[in-house]
Design a protein around this motif. Structure first.
Motif, short mmCIF file in Angstrom:
data_model
loop_
_atom_site.label_atom_id
_atom_site.label_comp_id
_atom_site.label_asym_id
_atom_site.label_seq_id
_atom_site.Cartn_x
_atom_site.Cartn_y
_atom_site.Cartn_z
N THR A 1 1.99 -1.93 4.58
CA THR A 1 0.66 -2.32 5.00
C THR A 1 0.78 -3.19 6.24
OG1 THR A 1 -1.32 -3.60 4.42
CG2 THR A 1 0.63 -4.02 3.08
N ARG B 1 -13.27 6.63 10.75
CA ARG B 1 -12.02 7.42 10.77
C ARG B 1 -12.12 8.59 11.73
NH1 ARG B 1 -10.43 3.33 8.56
NH2 ARG B 1 -10.52 3.01 6.33
N ALA C 1 -5.05 -4.46 8.84
CA ALA C 1 -5.79 -4.23 7.59
C ALA C 1 -6.65 -5.43 7.18
CB ALA C 1 -4.82 -3.88 6.47
N GLU D 1 12.26 1.33 5.78
CA GLU D 1 12.23 2.36 4.74
C GLU D 1 12.35 3.73 5.42
OE1 GLU D 1 10.37 3.75 0.53
OE2 GLU D 1 8.90 2.94 1.92
N ASN E 1 4.89 -4.53 2.05
CA ASN E 1 5.40 -3.16 2.06
C ASN E 1 4.30 -2.17 2.43
OD1 ASN E 1 7.14 -0.80 1.25
ND2 ASN E 1 5.50 -0.62 -0.26
N HIS F 1 -10.98 3.19 13.81
CA HIS F 1 -10.03 2.14 13.45
C HIS F 1 -8.59 2.64 13.59
CE1 HIS F 1 -7.97 -0.88 11.01
NE2 HIS F 1 -7.57 0.04 10.18
N ASP G 1 8.85 -1.44 6.23
CA ASP G 1 7.98 -0.49 6.94
C ASP G 1 8.87 0.62 7.50
OD1 ASP G 1 5.94 0.60 8.90
OD2 ASP G 1 4.83 -1.15 8.19
N HIS H 1 0.88 -1.17 0.00
CA HIS H 1 0.00 0.00 0.00
C HIS H 1 0.91 1.22 0.00
CE1 HIS H 1 -4.01 1.82 1.69
NE2 HIS H 1 -3.82 2.10 0.43
N ASP I 1 -10.02 -2.61 16.39
CA ASP I 1 -11.28 -3.19 15.88
C ASP I 1 -11.01 -4.50 15.14
OD1 ASP I 1 -9.96 -1.70 13.93
OD2 ASP I 1 -11.77 -1.21 12.83
N THR I 2 -9.87 -4.58 14.46
CA THR I 2 -9.59 -5.75 13.62
C THR I 2 -9.58 -7.05 14.43
OG1 THR I 2 -8.26 -4.28 12.28
CG2 THR I 2 -8.03 -6.63 11.83
N PHE J 1 -5.70 5.25 9.44
CA PHE J 1 -5.63 3.82 9.77
C PHE J 1 -4.81 3.62 11.04
CE2 PHE J 1 -4.77 4.12 5.04
CZ PHE J 1 -6.06 4.02 4.63
N SER J 2 -3.92 2.59 10.96
CA SER J 2 -3.09 2.29 12.12
C SER J 2 -1.73 2.96 11.98
CB SER J 2 -2.92 0.78 12.26
OG SER J 2 -1.93 0.28 11.40
N ARG J 3 -1.55 3.79 10.93
CA ARG J 3 -0.19 4.25 10.64
C ARG J 3 0.23 5.52 11.39
NH1 ARG J 3 1.09 5.47 4.86
NH2 ARG J 3 0.31 3.37 4.57
N ARG K 1 12.93 10.98 0.73
CA ARG K 1 13.14 10.15 -0.47
C ARG K 1 12.41 10.69 -1.70
NH1 ARG K 1 8.89 6.11 2.21
NH2 ARG K 1 7.19 6.44 0.75
#
Ligand SMILES: Nc1nc2c(c(=O)[nH]1)N[C@H]1C(S)=C(S)[C@@H](COP(=O)(O)OP(=O)(O)OC[C@H]3O[C@@H](n4cnc5c(=O)[nH]c(N)nc54)[C@H](O)[C@@H]3O)O[C@H]1N2
Ligand SMILES: Nc1nc2c(c(=O)[nH]1)N[C@H]1C(S)=C(S)[C@@H](COP(=O)(O)OP(=O)(O)OC[C@H]3O[C@@H](n4cnc5c(=O)[nH]c(N)nc54)[C@H](O)[C@@H]3O)O[C@H]1N2
Ligand code: SF4
Ligand SMILES: [Mo]
Length: 748
Positions: A433, A618, A438, A475, A431, A691, A459, A152, A710-711, A624-626, A481
C-alpha cells in the motif's frame, strides 16, 4: 517534502556490488498474436494458474509461457466466476509488473553517506535481522502492539500471521476507512451483514440498476461489468447519479447530474416518493423490517421539490426514476458503491441506500442482493495467538465505535505522540500500500512517519512510501509466487490458486517466505510449522478433497452450496443479525452510539469563488497508483487529465491540451501540472481527474512527473464519526498558470 529525521530518498540506491539487471525486459506480445501462435501450435503452451493482483477483484487466470520459458500472456480461467474467462486490460497488461525494469531488486537499508541520506543494498539476512532486533526491542520497551501492519493485497495474510504471533493485532488496510468501510457498516447496521467483495449484487438478473457515483465501466471490476452489460442486453433500466457524464451514464436511461455532495437529499426524496405512493413492497416491509412508521414520519418533509433546491435534480425526474425502481422491484439494485468515503457522513448516506433497497424488497431476492457462500478451507493448526495487552481500537478510544475493521487513519493519528496517548505506534510494516497516495492529508502521514522508530516497506516498486522507509523489502510479483488460496464468497463457493509461473527476478522474494523468515528470527517458528508454502497449501487443499497437484491443473474449483439459500423463498421466515432480528430501517445500533437512527441531510461546504470541487475516480486501464509505471499500461494511458466544463474553461481562457497546476483551499500547490480536457461531461462546479498519477519518485522512469496526484490536494478530511472513514471530496482547487515549457518537468 523533506523531514529532518527521515528524508524522502529520490536517488537510486548506492551500492558497491550493484545487482545486475537480469536479462532484457520481455517484449509484451499482443493478445491476438500470441493467441494466433497458440492456435497454430507454433508455441507449445505451458500454463500455470494464478489469480490477478493488479486489482482486488482477484480474477483467476492462466499464465502462458513459450518454449523458452518466457511469460507470454495471461488469460482468464473459464471456470472462474470472478471473470468468466475474460481478463480486463489491466489484468492482461499485468505481465508488465513482472517485466518492469524499475522494480525493486534487492533489500535496501537507509544509511547516511557524507551527511546525505540514501539507501544501501543489503542481504535478506541482514535486513531481516535488523527488523527482528528492532521489533524485539520495541516489544520489550513498549509492548508488541506498538508494531502495526498496513497492508493491501495478498501479502496481508502472511504478515498478519507473523504479527499476530508476535502479539499485535494492529493490522489495518486502506480498503476499509479509505474505501468501502461506510457501506459495510451501513449494511451491517441495517441488514446484519456486509456486502463483501466481489459484491453480492445480483446484477446479472436485475431489471433496474441505480448507480450513485459507482462509475462501473471506468471502475473496471470484471464480473460486475460483464453482468451489467448482460443486464443492459436484457433490457434493464440503468439510472446513474453522477456530476460527471461517466461511461455508466452513457449507458443509462437516466443520467442525474447531481450537485456533488447532495446525494442524501436525493435518497431521502426517493424514500419519500416510494412511501407516499405506496410503491414499497408491503409484505416484505411488514414481515422483515423494523421502524417503518418512524421512517415514514421522518421522510414526510423530504419531497422532490425540497430535494430539487438542493440537488438540482428535476422533481419529475425524481418521481419517474422512483417509479422505475418500483416497477422493477424486487429485481432492483440501488448499488452500495465501493469507494464511498466522500463527505464524512458516508455511513448515513449508505444507510439511506440500504433503506431504499429494503423498502423495495431487493435484499435476498433475485435481481437484487443474493446470499453469498464461501468455501470452507481450514487453517493449518498452529498454537493460539498470544492475547495482546492492548487492542488497536484503543488507539482511538471513544471514537468510530461502529467500525468493524481497524481504522488506518486512526492508527496513523495515534502514531503521532500526544500527552493522553499511552501507546504510540513505533514500527510500521507497510505491505502493498502506497500510503502517500492512499491516505489523505499527506502532511499528517509524514508527521506520523517521522514519529516512528522504524518504517519497513514491502513493495514491488520504488514508490513514494518506499522513499520514507528505513528498510525496503522487495517482493516478487504475483506471477513469481504462491499465495494463500482465494476463497471469496460468491453465488457458488469456489477456490482459486496462485502458482508461480517463473522464478522471482533479481533478489526479490514472496511475502510468504519473508514473513516466515522474519517469524523464525523472532522465535515464532511455531506459527509457521510448514517447510514451505507448497506444503501448507497442499495440506489445506487435501482437507477439502483436492490437492495442489489437482489445482495446478484446474486453477479454480467450485463446490456445491451447503443450503439452497441463494435467495429468500416466498413467505420464508428470516432472522437478521441485528438487535431486533429484523432489517432495521430505524437503526438501534446507531441510536445506541448516539448517531441519528434515521439518515438526515446535512449541507456540505460549497467551493469558494474561483474554486472548483476536486472529484476523482478510476480509468479502465489503471489501478490506483500501482500501475502508473507499468510499461504495457502506460502505452494505453500515461498521464491523467483534468476535466473542465466549457463554461469554466471560457472564464479562465483554458483550452484542451494546455497544462496547468492546481492550488487548493489551503494554499497547497500541486507538484506537477496536468493536461486540461475541456468537456461538457462535467458540471461547472467541479473538476475531475483519475487517481493514481503524479508520482514523485524519480526511480519510476515512466510515471515520474506525469499528471497530478489528487492525494496531495486532499488536505482537508471530513472524518465519518460512525466508523472513521476519511471523506476526501470536500477539497476545492483553482488553476495556476505557468510557463508551459516548464510544464511537466517542474517540481516545487
Ligand atoms: N486520493 C485518493 N485516495 C485514495 C483513493 C482515491 O481514489 N483517491 N482510493 C482509495 C481506495 S478505494 C483504496 S482501495 C486505496 C488503495 O490504496 P493502495 O492499495 O495503497 O493502492 P496503491 O496506491 O496503488 O498502492 C499499492 C502499492 O502496492 C504495491 N504493489 C503492487 N503489487 C504488489 C505486490 O504484489 N506485493 C507488494 N508487496 N506490493 C505490491 C504497488 O507498487 C503500490 O506501491 O486508496 C484509497 N485512497
Ligand atoms: N480500473 C479500475 N477499476 C477499479 C479500481 C481501479 O483502481 N481501477 N479500483 C477498485 C476499487 S478498490 C474501488 S473502491 C472502486 C471505486 O470505484 P467506485 O466505487 O465506482 O467509485 P468512486 O471512486 O466512489 O466514485 C467515482 C465517481 O463518483 C463521481 N462523484 C464524485 N462526486 C460525487 C457526488 O457527490 N455524488 C455522486 N453521485 N457522484 C460523485 C465521480 O464523478 C466518479 O464518476 O473501483 C474499483 N475498480
Ligand atoms: S478486474 Fe482486471 S485487474 Fe482486476 S483482478 Fe480482474 S483482471 Fe485483474
Ligand atoms: Mo477501494
Amino acid at each position: 517534502m523533506t523531514s529532518t529525521r527521515r528524508q524522502f530518498i529520490k536517488i537510486s540506491a548506492l551500492g558497491a556490488g550493484s545487482i545486475a539487471l537480469s536479462g532484457s525486459a520481455l517484449k509484451w506480445t499482443s493478445a491476438s498474436s500470441i493467441l494466433e501462435k497458440l492456435n497454430t501450435g507454433s508455441v507449445k503452451p505451458l500454463r500455470t494458474p494464478t489469480y490477478c493482483e493488479v486489482c482486488f477483484w482477484q480474477c483467476a487466470g492462466w499464465v502462458y509461457k513459450d518454449e523458452k520459458g518466457e511469460i507470454q500472456k495471461i488469460i482468464g480461467n473459464d471456470d472462474d466466476p470472478h471473470c468468466n474467462g475474460r481478463f480486463c486490460p489491466r489484468g492482461t497488461g499485468g505481465v508488465g509488473q513482472y517485466t518492469d525494469t524499475d522494480r525493486l531488486k534487492t533489500p535496501l537499508i537507509r544509511t547516511k553517506i557524507d551527511g546525505i541520506e540514501t539507501f544501501r543494498e543489503a542481504s535478506w539476512d541482514e535486513a531481516l535481522d535488523l527488523i527482528a532486533s528492532r521489533m524485539k526491542e520495541i516489544k520489550s520497551k513498549y509492548g508488541s502492539e506498538c508494531v502495526a501492519l498496513f497492508t493491501h493485497g495478498s501479502g496481508g495474510s502472511h504478515f498478519g500471521q507473523m504479527l499476530k504471533a508476535f502479539g499485535s493485532q494492529s493490522i489495518t488496510a486502506p480498503s476499509f476507512a479509505q474505501c468501502r468501510g461506510p457501506r459495510e457498516v451501513a449494511f451491517l447496521t441495517t441488514f446484519g451483514d456486509i456486502i463483501y467483495s466481489p459484491e453480492r449484487t445480483d446484477i446479472r438478473d436485475t431489471r433496474c440498476l441505480v448507480l450513485i457515483g459507482s462509475h462501473i465501466g471506468e471502475n473496471m471490476h470484471n464480473g460486475q461489468i460483464q453482468e451489467m452489460s448482460d443486464a443492459i442486453d436484457k433490457g434493464a433500466t440503468i439510472i446513474t447519479v453522477d456530476p460527471r457524464f461517466s461511461t455508466a451514464a452513457s449507458k443509462s436511461k437516466y443520467w442525474l447530474p447531481i450537485k456533488p455532495s447532495t446525494d442524501m437529499a436525493l435518497l431521502l426524496a426517493w424514500i419519500n416518493v416510494i412511501i407516499e405512493n405506496n410503491w414499497y413492497d408491503k409484505d416484505y416491509v411488514e414481515r422483515y423490517t423494523f421502524g417503518f412508521d418512524q421512517l415514514k414520519e421522518h421522510v414526510k418533509p423530504f419531497t422532490p421539490e425540497w430535494s430539487y433546491g438542493i440537488t438540482t435534480i428535476d422533481p419529475n425526474v425524481i418521481r419517474r426514476t422512483a417509479k422505475e425502481m418500483h416497477d422493477a422491484s424486487p429485481a432492483v439494485i440501488i448499488h452500495p458503491g465501493r469507494h464511498v468515503t466522500w463527505y464524512g457522513d458516508d455511513t448515513q448516506r449508505l444507510r439511506a441506500v440500504a433503506i431504499l433497497n429494503a423498502l423495495l424488497g431487493s435484499w435476498g431476492r433475485r435481481g437484487g442482493f443474493y446470499n453469498p457462500a464461501k468455501a470452507q478451507v481450514p487453517d493449518y493448526p498452529v498454537p493460539d495467538f498470544p492475547v495482546p495487552e492492548h487492542l488497536p481500537m484503543e488507539a482511538y478510544k471513544g471514537k468510530y465505535k461502529l467500525a468493524n475493521e481497524v481504522v488506518s487513519n486512526g492508527i496513523c493519528d495515534a502514531t503521532i505522540p500526544t500527552p493522553d496517548q499511552n501507546c504510540n505506534f513505533k514500527i510500521w510494516i507497510v505491505n502493498g500500500t502506497n500510503l502517500m497516495a492512499a491516505l489523505p492529508d499527506q502532511q499528517n502521514t509524514i508527521k506520523a512517519i517521522e514519529s516512528l522508530e522504524l518504517l519497513v516497506v514491502v513493495d514491488t516498486m520504488p514508490v513514494e512510501i518506499t522513499g520514507y522507509a528505513d528498510v525496503v523489502l522487495p517482493e516478487c510479483t504475483y506471477l513469481e509466487r504462491y499465495d494463500m488460496i482465494r476463497k471469496s464468497p460468491h453465488r457458488e463457493p469456489n477456490i482459486a490458486v496462485r502458482v508461480p509461473a517463473t522464478e522471482p527476478k533479481y533478489n526479490s522474494k514472496p511475502a510468504s517466505w519473508i514473513a516466515k523468515q522474519l517469524a523464525e528470527k523472532l522465535d515464532l517458528g511455531a506459527w509457521f510449522p510448514w517447510t514451505n508454502i507448497e506444503e501448507l497449501l497442499d495440506w489445506q487443499l487435501k482437507e477439502i478433497g483436492s490437492s495442489l497437484e489437482e489445482m495446478k491443473r484446474i486453477g479454480v474449483k467450485k463446490f456445491p452450496r451447503a443450503y439452497d439459500d441463494l435467495y429468500f423463498t416466498p413467505g420464508e421466515d428470516v432472522s437478521f443479525n441485528t438487535n431486533t432480528g429484523k432489517i432495521e430501517l430505524y437503526s438501534t445500533d446507531m441510536e445506541a452510539e448516539g448517531f441519528n437512527p434515521l439518515p438526515v441531510y446535512t449541507p456540505h461546504e460549497e467551493p469558494p469563488e474561483g474554486f472548483y470541487r476536486l472529484i476523482y475516480g478510476r480509468a479502465p486501464m489503471h489501478t490506483f497508483s500501482r500501475t502508473a509505471n507499468n510499461p504495457n499500461l502506460t502505452d494505453l494511458m500515461d498521464e491523467n487529465t483534468l476535466w473542465v466544463n466549457p463554461k469554466v474553461a471560457k472564464l479562465w481562457g483554458l483550452s484542451s491540451g494546455q497544462y496547468v497546476k492546481l492550488r487548493n483551499q489551503d494554499d497547497k500547490l500541486s507538484t506537477f501540472s496536468i493536461k486540461v480536457r475541456v468537456t461538457e461531461r462535467i458540471r461547472w462546479d467541479s473538476v475531475y481527474m483519475v487517481h493514481g498519477f503524479g508520482h514523485n519518485n524519480k526511480n519510476l522512469s515512466r510515471a515520474f512527473g506525469r499528471g497530478i496526484n489528487d492525494t496531495e490536494l486532499i488536505t482537508r478530511v471530513k472524518i465519518d464519526p460512525v466508523m472513521g472513514g476519511t471523506g476526501m471530496r470536500g477539497n476545492f482547487v483553482t488553476f495556476v498558470f505557468e510557463n508551459e515549457t516548464i510544464g511537466k518537468e517542474s517540481e516545487s
